[in-house]
Scaffold this active site. Structure first.
Site, PDB file in Angstrom:
ATOM      1  N   ASP A  97       0.862  -1.185   0.000  1.00 25.99           N
ATOM      2  CA  ASP A  97       0.000   0.000   0.000  1.00 25.99           C
ATOM      3  C   ASP A  97       0.895   1.230   0.000  1.00 25.99           C
ATOM      4  O   ASP A  97       2.088   1.144   0.270  1.00 25.99           O
ATOM      5  CB  ASP A  97      -0.918  -0.003   1.215  1.00 25.99           C
ATOM      6  CG  ASP A  97      -2.249   0.702   0.956  1.00 25.99           C
ATOM      7  OD1 ASP A  97      -2.389   1.377  -0.081  1.00 25.99           O
ATOM      8  OD2 ASP A  97      -3.162   0.563   1.797  1.00 25.99           O
ATOM      9  N   ASP A  98       0.299   2.377  -0.325  1.00 28.70           N
ATOM     10  CA  ASP A  98       1.076   3.614  -0.319  1.00 28.70           C
ATOM     11  C   ASP A  98       1.271   4.124   1.105  1.00 28.70           C
ATOM     12  O   ASP A  98       2.338   4.575   1.471  1.00 28.70           O
ATOM     13  CB  ASP A  98       0.424   4.684  -1.207  1.00 28.70           C
ATOM     14  CG  ASP A  98      -1.031   4.986  -0.853  1.00 28.70           C
ATOM     15  OD1 ASP A  98      -1.598   4.328   0.046  1.00 28.70           O
ATOM     16  OD2 ASP A  98      -1.616   5.882  -1.494  1.00 28.70           O
ATOM     17  N   ASP A 101      -2.585   4.601   7.549  1.00 25.65           N
ATOM     18  CA  ASP A 101      -2.998   5.791   8.296  1.00 25.65           C
ATOM     19  C   ASP A 101      -3.575   5.369   9.640  1.00 25.65           C
ATOM     20  O   ASP A 101      -2.847   5.136  10.593  1.00 25.65           O
ATOM     21  CB  ASP A 101      -4.008   6.576   7.458  1.00 25.65           C
ATOM     22  CG  ASP A 101      -4.317   7.952   8.015  1.00 25.65           C
ATOM     23  OD1 ASP A 101      -4.292   8.123   9.249  1.00 25.65           O
ATOM     24  OD2 ASP A 101      -4.616   8.856   7.229  1.00 25.65           O
TER      25      ASP A 101
END
Length: 162
Positions: A97-98, A101
């Site tokens: 994933d980027d 969060d």
């Protein structure tokens, strides 16, 4: 948090690519032989493409997860829109994933593929412990602007003379 309080971190294409190459190097050292990469869509698509190139990996799958109700724009319970096809419990696979969060999506995906390695480029404190590998920690109160979130625009020259 008011709009004046919003902090941003703008990631350029160059920085993003450098970070993806660094992540690739770390993963190749730790896992010289993998079954493939699994992009967590949508944010994981571009880093997965870069990792696949750098790692010489041609087997790529996706897990598509939605956490927002499309019509309302509000966060809901995560749900799988598409599961990976041949990954079973994830053993030998790397989830990409980027950004992690809050950790909601990461936790959900890790439950689906508990033996997969989870790697992302950027991690915020609330989700950091769910990753096996990440490159840069970002403060929780910072909004990350990825290269595909911004667009270059024309800026007129300072001089008014043609």
């Amino acid at each position: 948090m008011g709009s004046k309080d919003v902090k941003y971190l703008t990631i350029s294409w160059d920085q993003f690519h450098r970070d993806a190459r660094t992540l690739s190097e770390r993963l190749m050292s730790a896992y010289p032989k993998i079954k493939g990469l699994i992009a967590i869509t949508r944010g994981g698509l571009i880093p997965t493409a870069i990792l696949a190139r750098e790692m010489g990996c041609r087997v790529i799958d996706t897990i598509c997860v939605a956490t927002y109700a499309q019509e309302a724009g509000t966060r809901g319970e995560p749900r799988t829109l598409k599961a990976p096809l041949e990954c079973a419990d994830g053993e030998g696979w790397i989830l990409v994933d980027d950004l992690v969060d809050s950790g909601v999506t990461a936790q959900f995906v890790r439950e689906k593929l508990p033996k997969a390695t989870f790697a992302c480029l950027y991690a915020k404190p609330d989700g950091r412990e769910l990753t096996d590998y990440f490159i840069t920690e970002v403060p929780q109160d910072t909004w990350v602007l990825f290269p595909w979130d911004t667009a270059p625009s024309f800026v007129p020259p300072l001089s008014k003379i043609d």
